[in-house]
Write an enzyme that holds these catalytic residues in place. Structure first.
Site, PDB file in Angstrom:
ATOM      1  N   HIS A   1      -4.308 -14.594   2.426  1.00 45.20           N
ATOM      2  CA  HIS A   1      -5.088 -15.813   2.630  1.00 45.20           C
ATOM      3  C   HIS A   1      -6.337 -15.750   1.760  1.00 45.20           C
ATOM      4  CE1 HIS A   1      -2.649 -15.919   6.309  1.00 45.20           C
ATOM      5  NE2 HIS A   1      -2.933 -17.199   6.399  1.00 45.20           N
TER       6      HIS A   1
ATOM      7  N   LYS B   1     -11.115 -15.778   4.896  1.00 45.34           N
ATOM      8  CA  LYS B   1     -10.446 -15.463   6.159  1.00 45.34           C
ATOM      9  C   LYS B   1     -10.431 -13.957   6.333  1.00 45.34           C
ATOM     10  CE  LYS B   1      -6.205 -16.181   8.849  1.00 45.34           C
ATOM     11  NZ  LYS B   1      -6.996 -16.550  10.053  1.00 45.34           N
TER      12      LYS B   1
END
Length: 347
Positions: free
Chosen positions: A230, A234
């Site tokens: 990601h 994140k």
């Protein structure tokens, strides 16, 4: 045919060499929409994991028409200055849903004006939120709030929506989830709460849950490797990955959540994972690799998401779903994306 029964008349051949995730410089996971694995079904029938697509018995044609985009449905997107908030506004605008030009944000954003799709949205900070929301709800009685704020705001926001009585769709992750559900259940208001708004990803999770329930222990003894990539912002492991792993655990696989390989370095994401450079700031690539004890059989599950459109479109479908439930005077309760999928009225 029972909707919860999985027939074993189809088979999938997935036999690949074991992958060393930490040294995949010569591997290409694939661009969005182009996975490395070709799932070939053998047989004449598909696995019946399709969720019920029938509408409720009392859902007449007029009700269905009345919740089509453009029919007096208004949304207020909180967190409109964020990437997901903007994506939802664009998707809702394209669908013909009315965007209320007011949003809630942080104290530092109070008074700011955000322009999205040619619409100027005024951001209000934490003060007088109840007064502002009540006023908006009075002006737009069919208002549905969409929340893509921050984890630390989840519970306070849910309490506000519950107090005012406004229906909402919560896509924000984090917060005290038990408290979140308790607050909304006690208020008895309409809400869709889901940390995963991608309809197709939700359908995959539902299929995994059905398989785990129907065939517990089917993969006993198999080893599991999980890689997820990601955007660098994140920091925690994907909730979707954890949900899939939980299903594998029920299927007999021994695996600890801290074994998940998190890829957050942009260079690795491009060179090792195969993330397109233009989507480094917004993507979700997941790979689950199962290997038999004697390493003669392997299975691989992969789903790659570039950008945020899949989540934004799913959010708009959740809004339309909730609007229909309200007009049908259905149960005032918490719904999730499985309920949205079951309804079968997605665009």
């Amino acid at each position: 045919m029972a909707t919860n029964g999985l027939m074993a008349s189809s088979s999938v051949l997935l036999h690949r060499p074991r992958i060393a995730f930490s040294s995949r410089t010569n591997q290409t996971v694939g661009k969005c929409g182009k996975g490395r694995i070709s799932f070939v079904g053998i047989g004449t029938r598909r696995l019946p994991v399709v969720l019920s697509m029938t509408a409720t018995a009392d859902s007449g044609e007029e009700i269905v028409k009345s919740v089509l985009p453009g029919n007096d449905i208004s949304i207020m997107v909180n967190g409109c200055s964020g990437k997901m908030g903007k994506a939802v506004i664009k998707a809702a605008d394209s669908a013909g849903v009315n965007i209320v030009p007011i949003s809630f944000g942080s104290a530092g954003e109070d008074g700011q004006r955000v322009e999205v799709c040619g619409k100027e949205i005024t951001v209000h900070g934490p003060t007088e939120r109840e007064k502002v929301l009540s006023s908006v709800f009075e002006k737009h009685p069919e208002l549905i709030v969409v929340d893509y704020t921050i984890p630390s705001a989840v519970n306070d926001n849910a309490e506000l929506y519950s107090k005012v009585g406004v229906p909402f769709v919560m896509g924000t992750t984090g917060g005290d989830r038990n408290k979140l559900y308790e607050t909304v259940e006690e208020a008895k208001i309409y809400a869709v709460i889901s940390p995963q708004m991608g309809k197709q990803v939700v359908a995959f999770l539902a299929a995994m849950e059905i398989m785990a329930e129907q065939f517990p222990g089917a993969f006993s003894g198999y080893s599991l490797d999980v890689m997820e990539s990601h955007q660098a912002s994140k920091l925690d492991a994907s909730g979707t990955a954890k949900a899939v792993i939980s299903c594998f655990q029920e299927l007999g696989v021994s695996y600890d959540m801290d074994q998940i390989q998190l890829i957050r370095d942009p260079k690795q994401q491009v060179e090792m994972v195969g993330v397109p450079e233009e989507h480094i700031s917004g993507h979700a690539f997941h790979l689950y690799h199962l290997t038999s004890p004697d390493e003669t059989v392997s299975f691989e599950f992969q789903h790659n998401v570039c950008g945020r459109s899949i989540y934004a479109e799913g959010t708009v479908d959740a809004v339309l779903f909730l609007a229909k439930k309200i007009r049908l005077k259905a149960d005032q309760r918490i719904y999730n994306m499985i309920d949205v999928l079951r309804e079968g009225n997605m665009r």
